[in-house]
Design an enzyme around this catalytic site. Structure first.
Site, mmCIF file in Angstrom:
data_model
loop_
_atom_site.group_PDB
_atom_site.id
_atom_site.type_symbol
_atom_site.label_atom_id
_atom_site.label_comp_id
_atom_site.label_asym_id
_atom_site.label_seq_id
_atom_site.Cartn_x
_atom_site.Cartn_y
_atom_site.Cartn_z
ATOM 1 N NE ARG A 124 -4.234 -1.921 1.690
ATOM 2 C CZ ARG A 124 -4.301 -2.775 2.661
ATOM 3 N NH1 ARG A 124 -3.470 -2.866 3.629
ATOM 4 N NH2 ARG A 124 -5.389 -3.640 2.354
ATOM 5 C CE LYS A 146 0.441 14.457 -15.183
ATOM 6 N NZ LYS A 146 -0.044 14.546 -16.488
ATOM 7 C CD GLU A 188 8.674 16.757 -22.788
ATOM 8 O OE1 GLU A 188 7.904 17.995 -22.755
ATOM 9 O OE2 GLU A 188 8.247 15.749 -23.206
ATOM 10 C CE LYS A 230 6.355 17.543 -14.105
ATOM 11 N NZ LYS A 230 6.726 16.102 -15.246
ATOM 12 C CD GLU A 240 -2.535 16.979 -16.980
ATOM 13 O OE1 GLU A 240 -1.621 16.321 -16.425
ATOM 14 O OE2 GLU A 240 -3.336 16.847 -17.711
ATOM 15 N NE ARG A 244 1.611 17.235 -13.601
ATOM 16 C CZ ARG A 244 2.429 16.632 -12.676
ATOM 17 N NH1 ARG A 244 1.769 16.210 -11.371
ATOM 18 N NH2 ARG A 244 3.082 15.692 -13.058
ATOM 19 C CG ASN A 248 -0.628 17.926 -20.832
ATOM 20 O OD1 ASN A 248 0.360 17.054 -20.464
ATOM 21 N ND2 ASN A 248 -1.659 18.206 -20.401
ATOM 22 C CG HIS A 251 2.780 16.590 -24.429
ATOM 23 N ND1 HIS A 251 3.725 17.598 -24.531
ATOM 24 C CD2 HIS A 251 3.666 15.626 -24.236
ATOM 25 C CE1 HIS A 251 4.762 17.390 -24.013
ATOM 26 N NE2 HIS A 251 4.865 16.019 -23.449
ATOM 27 C CG HIS A 255 0.524 12.147 -26.263
ATOM 28 N ND1 HIS A 255 0.060 12.692 -25.199
ATOM 29 C CD2 HIS A 255 1.906 11.820 -26.017
ATOM 30 C CE1 HIS A 255 0.768 12.770 -24.163
ATOM 31 N NE2 HIS A 255 1.847 12.295 -24.433
ATOM 32 C CG HIS A 269 7.506 11.731 -25.306
ATOM 33 N ND1 HIS A 269 5.920 11.658 -25.591
ATOM 34 C CD2 HIS A 269 7.836 12.525 -24.422
ATOM 35 C CE1 HIS A 269 5.647 12.663 -24.959
ATOM 36 N NE2 HIS A 269 6.715 13.284 -24.020
HETATM 37 P P1 NAD Z 1 13.904 5.546 -21.746
HETATM 38 O O1 NAD Z 1 13.802 5.270 -19.921
HETATM 39 O O2 NAD Z 1 13.542 4.594 -22.588
HETATM 40 O O3 NAD Z 1 15.477 5.726 -21.513
HETATM 41 C C1 NAD Z 1 16.035 6.059 -23.258
HETATM 42 C C2 NAD Z 1 17.095 5.068 -23.287
HETATM 43 O O4 NAD Z 1 18.357 5.565 -22.911
HETATM 44 C C3 NAD Z 1 16.862 3.597 -22.947
HETATM 45 O O5 NAD Z 1 17.288 2.639 -23.927
HETATM 46 C C4 NAD Z 1 17.690 3.517 -21.610
HETATM 47 O O6 NAD Z 1 18.056 2.306 -21.342
HETATM 48 C C5 NAD Z 1 18.908 4.412 -22.085
HETATM 49 N N1 NAD Z 1 19.448 5.278 -20.781
HETATM 50 C C6 NAD Z 1 19.003 5.655 -20.051
HETATM 51 N N2 NAD Z 1 19.914 6.433 -19.297
HETATM 52 C C7 NAD Z 1 21.326 6.340 -20.047
HETATM 53 C C8 NAD Z 1 22.358 6.638 -19.906
HETATM 54 N N3 NAD Z 1 22.821 7.625 -18.903
HETATM 55 N N4 NAD Z 1 23.245 6.597 -20.785
HETATM 56 C C9 NAD Z 1 23.041 5.795 -21.741
HETATM 57 N N5 NAD Z 1 21.920 5.116 -21.903
HETATM 58 C C10 NAD Z 1 20.767 5.515 -21.138
HETATM 59 O O7 NAD Z 1 13.290 6.631 -22.034
HETATM 60 P P2 NAD Z 1 13.372 8.296 -21.399
HETATM 61 O O8 NAD Z 1 13.238 9.210 -22.652
HETATM 62 O O9 NAD Z 1 13.920 8.775 -20.116
HETATM 63 O O10 NAD Z 1 11.671 8.268 -20.879
HETATM 64 C C11 NAD Z 1 10.517 8.084 -21.771
HETATM 65 C C12 NAD Z 1 9.162 7.512 -20.618
HETATM 66 O O11 NAD Z 1 9.165 8.413 -19.910
HETATM 67 C C13 NAD Z 1 8.212 7.447 -21.518
HETATM 68 O O12 NAD Z 1 7.407 6.090 -21.168
HETATM 69 C C14 NAD Z 1 7.109 8.454 -21.043
HETATM 70 O O13 NAD Z 1 5.736 8.120 -21.149
HETATM 71 C C15 NAD Z 1 7.614 8.777 -19.687
HETATM 72 N N6 NAD Z 1 7.467 10.323 -19.293
HETATM 73 C C16 NAD Z 1 6.745 10.293 -18.077
HETATM 74 C C17 NAD Z 1 6.518 11.527 -17.493
HETATM 75 C C18 NAD Z 1 6.031 11.644 -16.069
HETATM 76 O O14 NAD Z 1 5.872 12.554 -15.819
HETATM 77 N N7 NAD Z 1 5.964 10.532 -15.500
HETATM 78 C C19 NAD Z 1 6.850 12.525 -18.248
HETATM 79 C C20 NAD Z 1 7.428 12.276 -19.424
HETATM 80 C C21 NAD Z 1 7.701 11.116 -20.020
HETATM 81 MG MG MG Z 2 6.322 14.841 -22.573
#
Ligand code: NAD
Ligand code: MG
Length: 371
Positions: A124, A146, A188, A230, A240, A244, A248, A251, A255, A269
């Site tokens: 929990r 999030k 971003e 942020k 949101e 917040r 977006n 987005h 998306h 993304h």
């Molecule tokens: P990711 O976590 O897939 O990382 C991208 C790639 O880089 C992966 O292959 C990872 O293994 C590699 N990697 C990570 N750190 C590294 C480093 N220091 N050196 C070499 N390689 C490295 O992708 P991301 O772009 O970090 O995140 C995308 C995700 O985040 C999506 O699922 C998206 O929905 C989510 N997201 C969430 C929020 C939120 O508010 N929670 C906001 C934006 C995006």
């Molecule tokens: Mg984004």
């Protein structure tokens, strides 16, 4: 350790510090100790990040007297799934974690979102700490709480708002990030300037190249400014309800473009966000809200650093305005059948609206597809 920046996301008794600097992973044990309920953590990471940073993190945890185990998952978006969540939860319960045990998410947004959601629901709710290692996760996903996973119906459809206890953004970890991923995160960063901080956008126009090329000092400043922007928005509107939604920007378009390309290597993304943000400015200009020259500045800046700024910049996809719009209609942001957009009156003057004519969206898309 060189001096690091620190800022606090204010959310009453769930407030937390975001530390930004070089060499933080090497010193993580000492830095996180005060935030732990018991000197025991489980690190969740992926197979790309593990060989690069897990040994260093483990060493610093041991040196600080924190006992630790780790769970290494496959890298990639498909890891944000129910089956991987089940795997993580089973591993945690198998290790007999206690309510005082904390999780550490070491990796990009995929690891952060999945680990945060696991922390939110196991026993929990237990504490978790974000150690984001991509630019996107440092400036966006690790901050704000999030968390969640994807389903076959779409992205992030299962999840919760669950804040971390601390965020450590180690700028040096970006050195190993492929440049395409750096650029995706940079899209971003630019967004924050365009939402409400024109002087930050001006600064990025001058420093964007150096930030993307690896300048540590400028990267630290850019991550700090982004997290500050942020954090300010999230502390006003955690769930949101209103402001917040400004985050977006780009987005609704973005998306839809990602959905059309299947959330894969064709379009990351952040790349979709760069195109989406530009389209939001194009739409704002086309409807007389925003000066055309501002829309041009946005497009030029994204293209100058090497990001796409129109569907036409993404080669190998047969873009159709109707297909993109039909993806938009399935988005989480549809309210009472109306699409919500973030539009703008100019650089740094974004606002949320659902008063958008579909014809205008369609015309803007058609123009950008042939741009
Ligand atoms: P990711 O976590 O897939 O990382 C991208 C790639 O880089 C992966 O292959 C990872 O293994 C590699 N990697 C990570 N750190 C590294 C480093 N220091 N050196 C070499 N390689 C490295 O992708 P991301 O772009 O970090 O995140 C995308 C995700 O985040 C999506 O699922 C998206 O929905 C989510 N997201 C969430 C929020 C939120 O508010 N929670 C906001 C934006 C995006
Ligand atoms: Mg984004």
């Amino acid at each position: 350790m060189t001096p690091y920046d620190s800022l606090k996301l204010e959310l009453g008794d769930r407030s937390y510090n975001i530390l930004i600097g070089s060499g933080l992973i090497k010193n993580a044990g000492d830095l996180i100790s005060p935030a732990l309920k018991q000197p025991r953590v489980v690190v969740v990471t992926d197979e790309n990040v593990a060989p690069l940073y897990l040994p260093m993190l483990k060493q610093s945890l041991s040196a600080a007297g924190i006992s630790h185990t780790d769970i290494v998952l496959q890298a990639g978006e498909q890891t944000k799934s129910l089956s991987h969540l089940e795997h993580v939860i089973d591993a945690l319960l198998d290790q007999k974690i206690e309510r005082g045990t904390s999780l550490i998410a070491l990796g990009g947004g995929v690891i952060g979102d999945l680990t945060g959601f696991a922390a939110a629901i196991v026993l929990r709710g237990i504490d978790f700490i974000q150690i984001p290692t991509t630019l996107l996760s440092q400036v966006d996903s690790s901050v704000g709480g999030k968390t969640g996973i994807n389903t076959r119906f779409g992205k992030n459809l299962i999840g919760s708002f669950y804040q971390p206890r601390m965020v450590l953004a180690d700028i040096t970890s970006l050195d190993s990030l492929p440049s395409r991923e750096v650029l995706a995160g940079y899209a971003e960063v630019v967004k924050y300037g365009l939402i409400n901080d024109e002087s930050f956008f001006d600064w990025l126009e001058n420093n964007g190249h150096a930030i993307c090329d690896g300048d540590l000092v400028l990267r630290q400043s850019a991550v700090l400014a982004s997290c500050r922007a942020k954090a300010a928005i999230v502390s006003k509107d955690e769930r949101e309800g209103d402001v917040r939604a400004l985050l977006n920007l780009g987005h609704t378009f973005g998306h839809a473009l990602e959905a059309e390309t299947g959330y894969g290597e064709t379009l990351l993304h952040g790349e979709a966000v760069a195109v989406g943000v530009t389209l939001a400015h194009d739409l704002s200009a086309a409807t007389g809200l925003c000066p055309l020259k501002d829309a041009h500045r946005v497009k030029e800046h994204y293209r100058a650093v090497g990001l796409p700024a129109a569907p036409a910049d993404i080669i190998g996809v047969d873009w159709q305005a109707e297909a993109i719009i039909s993806h938009m209609n399935r988005d989480k942001k549809v309210k009472d059948g109306r699409l919500t957009f973030v539009l703008t009156r100019g650089i740094g003057k974004a606002f949320v609206t659902s008063d958008v004519a579909l014809e205008d969206v369609s015309t803007t898309l058609a123009a950008a597809i042939s741009d």
